[in-house]
Each structure stands twice: as C-alpha cells, then as structure tokens.
Design a protein around this motif. Structure first.
Motif, PDB file in Angstrom:
ATOM      1  N   ARG A 151       0.645  -1.489   0.154  1.00 35.62           N
ATOM      2  CA  ARG A 151       0.069  -0.042  -0.393  1.00 35.62           C
ATOM      3  C   ARG A 151       1.141   1.314   0.235  1.00 35.62           C
ATOM      4  O   ARG A 151       0.377   2.444  -0.787  1.00 35.62           O
ATOM      5  CB  ARG A 151      -0.832  -0.282   1.144  1.00 35.62           C
ATOM      6  N   ILE A 152       1.869   0.643   0.545  1.00 31.15           N
ATOM      7  CA  ILE A 152       3.069   1.866   0.473  1.00 31.15           C
ATOM      8  C   ILE A 152       3.344   2.849  -0.861  1.00 31.15           C
ATOM      9  O   ILE A 152       3.257   3.959  -1.619  1.00 31.15           O
ATOM     10  CB  ILE A 152       3.914   1.948   1.561  1.00 31.15           C
ATOM     11  N   ARG A 153       3.857   1.666  -1.666  1.00 35.00           N
ATOM     12  CA  ARG A 153       4.788   1.434  -2.753  1.00 35.00           C
ATOM     13  C   ARG A 153       3.341   2.260  -3.922  1.00 35.00           C
ATOM     14  O   ARG A 153       3.820   3.260  -4.490  1.00 35.00           O
ATOM     15  CB  ARG A 153       5.461   0.506  -3.183  1.00 35.00           C
ATOM     16  N   TRP A 154       1.891   1.223  -3.358  1.00 33.33           N
ATOM     17  CA  TRP A 154       1.054   1.722  -4.628  1.00 33.33           C
ATOM     18  C   TRP A 154       0.533   3.472  -4.316  1.00 33.33           C
ATOM     19  O   TRP A 154       0.246   4.636  -5.374  1.00 33.33           O
ATOM     20  CB  TRP A 154      -0.055   1.897  -4.057  1.00 33.33           C
ATOM     21  N   ARG A 155       0.920   4.121  -3.308  1.00 34.85           N
ATOM     22  CA  ARG A 155       0.424   5.614  -2.902  1.00 34.85           C
ATOM     23  C   ARG A 155       1.913   6.559  -3.590  1.00 34.85           C
ATOM     24  O   ARG A 155       1.510   7.901  -3.746  1.00 34.85           O
ATOM     25  CB  ARG A 155       0.441   5.652  -1.387  1.00 34.85           C
ATOM     26  N   TYR A 156       2.821   5.867  -3.767  1.00 31.97           N
ATOM     27  CA  TYR A 156       4.045   6.254  -4.352  1.00 31.97           C
ATOM     28  C   TYR A 156       4.113   6.406  -5.788  1.00 31.97           C
ATOM     29  O   TYR A 156       4.859   6.982  -6.233  1.00 31.97           O
ATOM     30  CB  TYR A 156       5.326   5.651  -3.234  1.00 31.97           C
ATOM     31  N   LYS A 157       3.485   5.726  -6.520  1.00 35.32           N
ATOM     32  CA  LYS A 157       3.349   4.828  -7.651  1.00 35.32           C
ATOM     33  C   LYS A 157       3.190   6.116  -8.345  1.00 35.32           C
ATOM     34  O   LYS A 157       4.359   6.067  -9.584  1.00 35.32           O
ATOM     35  CB  LYS A 157       2.477   3.975  -8.103  1.00 35.32           C
ATOM     36  N   LYS A 158       2.407   6.348  -8.358  1.00 36.73           N
ATOM     37  CA  LYS A 158       2.665   8.085  -9.192  1.00 36.73           C
ATOM     38  C   LYS A 158       3.492   9.549  -9.203  1.00 36.73           C
ATOM     39  O   LYS A 158       3.552  10.575  -9.661  1.00 36.73           O
ATOM     40  CB  LYS A 158       1.296   8.268  -9.583  1.00 36.73           C
ATOM     41  N   GLY A 159       4.450   8.739  -8.233  1.00 35.30           N
ATOM     42  CA  GLY A 159       4.958  10.034  -7.864  1.00 35.30           C
ATOM     43  C   GLY A 159       5.081  10.616  -6.337  1.00 35.30           C
ATOM     44  O   GLY A 159       3.416  10.616  -5.698  1.00 35.30           O
ATOM     45  N   SER A 160       5.349  11.829  -5.928  1.00 32.25           N
ATOM     46  CA  SER A 160       5.388  12.635  -4.543  1.00 32.25           C
ATOM     47  C   SER A 160       5.641  13.584  -4.674  1.00 32.25           C
ATOM     48  O   SER A 160       6.470  14.001  -5.172  1.00 32.25           O
ATOM     49  CB  SER A 160       5.469  11.913  -3.400  1.00 32.25           C
ATOM     50  N   SER A 161       4.973  14.830  -4.768  1.00 34.10           N
ATOM     51  CA  SER A 161       5.471  16.261  -4.489  1.00 34.10           C
ATOM     52  C   SER A 161       5.731  16.900  -3.740  1.00 34.10           C
ATOM     53  O   SER A 161       4.541  16.889  -2.631  1.00 34.10           O
ATOM     54  CB  SER A 161       3.869  16.778  -5.558  1.00 34.10           C
ATOM     55  N   ARG A 162       6.406  17.527  -3.228  1.00 32.33           N
ATOM     56  CA  ARG A 162       6.896  18.591  -2.194  1.00 32.33           C
ATOM     57  C   ARG A 162       6.413  20.347  -2.577  1.00 32.33           C
ATOM     58  O   ARG A 162       6.994  20.577  -3.173  1.00 32.33           O
ATOM     59  CB  ARG A 162       8.587  18.721  -1.494  1.00 32.33           C
ATOM     60  N   ILE A 163       5.051  20.692  -2.194  1.00 28.11           N
ATOM     61  CA  ILE A 163       4.503  21.469  -2.768  1.00 28.11           C
ATOM     62  C   ILE A 163       5.157  22.703  -2.210  1.00 28.11           C
ATOM     63  O   ILE A 163       6.017  22.789  -1.307  1.00 28.11           O
ATOM     64  CB  ILE A 163       3.044  21.381  -2.960  1.00 28.11           C
ATOM     65  N   ALA A 164       4.222  23.747  -2.642  1.00 31.59           N
ATOM     66  CA  ALA A 164       4.885  25.200  -2.311  1.00 31.59           C
ATOM     67  C   ALA A 164       4.650  25.417  -0.790  1.00 31.59           C
ATOM     68  O   ALA A 164       4.205  24.664   0.175  1.00 31.59           O
ATOM     69  CB  ALA A 164       3.750  25.824  -3.057  1.00 31.59           C
ATOM     70  N   PRO A 165       5.395  26.479  -0.311  1.00 33.13           N
ATOM     71  CA  PRO A 165       6.048  26.049   0.966  1.00 33.13           C
ATOM     72  C   PRO A 165       4.795  26.417   2.118  1.00 33.13           C
ATOM     73  O   PRO A 165       4.282  27.153   1.973  1.00 33.13           O
ATOM     74  CB  PRO A 165       7.291  27.127   1.567  1.00 33.13           C
ATOM     75  N   GLY A 166       4.256  25.616   3.471  1.00 34.17           N
ATOM     76  CA  GLY A 166       3.588  25.963   4.256  1.00 34.17           C
ATOM     77  C   GLY A 166       3.611  25.614   5.591  1.00 34.17           C
ATOM     78  O   GLY A 166       5.310  25.492   6.164  1.00 34.17           O
ATOM     79  N   LEU A 167       2.954  25.864   6.615  1.00 36.64           N
ATOM     80  CA  LEU A 167       3.145  25.303   8.302  1.00 36.64           C
ATOM     81  C   LEU A 167       1.987  25.546   8.913  1.00 36.64           C
ATOM     82  O   LEU A 167       0.845  25.861   8.362  1.00 36.64           O
ATOM     83  CB  LEU A 167       3.705  26.761   8.921  1.00 36.64           C
ATOM     84  N   SER A 168       1.773  24.106   9.237  1.00 36.24           N
ATOM     85  CA  SER A 168       0.892  23.965   9.890  1.00 36.24           C
ATOM     86  C   SER A 168       0.626  23.479  11.457  1.00 36.24           C
ATOM     87  O   SER A 168       1.359  22.595  12.191  1.00 36.24           O
ATOM     88  CB  SER A 168       0.089  22.776   9.045  1.00 36.24           C
ATOM     89  N   GLY A 169       0.527  24.440  11.876  1.00 33.13           N
ATOM     90  CA  GLY A 169       1.000  24.333  13.970  1.00 33.13           C
ATOM     91  C   GLY A 169      -0.082  22.818  14.720  1.00 33.13           C
ATOM     92  O   GLY A 169      -1.483  22.521  13.894  1.00 33.13           O
TER      93      GLY A 169
END
Length: 227
Positions: A151-169
């Motif tokens: 299931r982990i590999r399936w989630r990454y199958k189409k690649g993963s992106s590090r999107i625009a900077p953000g911050l969540s507390g």
C-alpha cells in the motif's frame, strides 16, 4: 484541507489542526518522506515487534480483551511497538509511516490491520466485541511488511510532490497561530509584511462532533491513552 489546497495553488498556507490524526495526514500529504526510507522504517519496526510479548497488558482488562479480538497477536505487537517508538511529531519518516499505519488501522475485511470495522470512525469496544463474537469474526493474521509495503508503494507509484511552502501547527489555533508563535513571523515574511490575505475557518463543529470519540483507536495507536 485548506492549507493543502493553498499550497497546491502556490500560495503560502498557514494552518492549525487540533486533531493529531488530521495534522499527520496534512503534514504527510504536503511533504512525505522518501518511499525507500518509509519501507526501511516499516521493516525495522516489524523486526522489533517480533521480540515484543504478544500478551503484553495495558492495565485495562476490557481494553486488553478488545485488542485481542481486534488484532492478531503479531499485528497487535507491531502496532504497539510503532506506538512506543515512532516520533511522529518530529521525524518526517516516522510521521509518514505513522500516517499509513493509522489510515489502514481499521476498516473492511481484507483492507485493514484490524478485524472488521468501519474505516472512517472507530466503533466503541463493547459494540465491536459483541458484533465480532456473534458472527465469529477473527482478526487477520497479516504479513505486515507485505500488507503495508504494498500500500505504501502504491501511494508513491505516481510520484510524490513537495508542494509550495506551508506551515501547520498542531494544537488550538489561538495558541499555535498567536502573537509570538513560530507562525507569526512566517506569516509576515510570506506576505511581505501585509499579513494574511485570506482566512478560512472550519464550520462550527463545537458540540456537534467529537474528534476524539471518532478517532479514539487511531489516537491510541499514536501514543495517547485508550479512552
């Protein structure tokens, strides 16, 4: 959802989430650890769980009985080792693995680590035990590396992106986004001193729903008390 959508649009998103489950999902969707690192951590936790006593007690008799009916022994051992060792607050790899564990913690037969249960919300222990006993349901004895690894590999199958900077507390927004908090300077810098240009708040859920009650089993798997 709002900080994640903001980041996808290239905006500088700042958010606060009071529920640890929601905060983990946001953090991992926005900035997941590399797949190979997550798989390696999964294998490490599974190896450690092989030496964990299958009959370890929590000190709460009813909860121990629930665990024995909800999870097969080696699955329960894995979850409890992950619960005690994953530093999901600070470590991106641990947090990403924790997200996969809690997402697949309970659900339909063959699709989760648990005995049959709803996927979105955890049901009450006494209800589950009665339902399972009446139908002769037994928890699945899974090869955890194979089950979660797939299931982990399936989630990454189409690649993963590090999107625009953000911050969540993680916590109450009145504290995590307050004056003097790490978010304050970040907001000012991101908006060039103008302050936030758009504010989105959740609907007034207070008194309508209870995130702790809905997610009590996932919260336990993250290290909180089984209540």
């Amino acid at each position: 959802t709002a900080p994640f959508a903001a980041a996808q649009l290239g905006r500088s998103g700042v958010g606060a989430e009071i529920n640890p489950v929601g905060w983990i999902y946001l953090s991992v969707k926005s900035d997941p650890a590399p797949c190979s690192d997550v798989i390696a951590k999964l294998e490490e936790v599974v190896r450690a769980s092989r030496h964990f006593p299958a009959n370890e007690r929590t000190g709460k008799e009813d909860f121990d009985k629930f665990l024995s009916l909800c999870f097969a022994p080696r699955v329960a051992a894995f979850i409890r080792v992950a619960r005690e060792t994953l530093d999901w607050r600070a470590d991106p790899v641990d947090r990403t693995l924790a997200a996969f564990i809690i997402y697949y913690l309970h659900g339909k037969e063959g699709q989760a680590l648990s005995n049959r249960m709803t996927q979105t919300k955890a049901m009450w222990p006494k209800y589950c035990m009665k339902w399972w006993s009446e139908r002769g349901c037994i928890p699945p004895d899974l090869d955890i590396v194979k089950f979660l690894g797939k299931r982990i590999r399936w989630r990454y199958k189409k690649g993963s992106s590090r999107i625009a900077p953000g911050l969540s507390g993680l916590g109450d927004s009145s504290e995590t986004l307050s004056e003097g908090s790490p978010a304050e300077n970040w907001i000012l810098e991101a908006s060039e001193g103008r302050g936030a240009s758009l504010l989105i708040t959740s609907p007034p859920y207070l008194g309508v729903t209870d995130y702790h009650a809905d997610q009590w089993l996932r919260l336990w798997a993250l290290g909180f008390a089984p209540s």
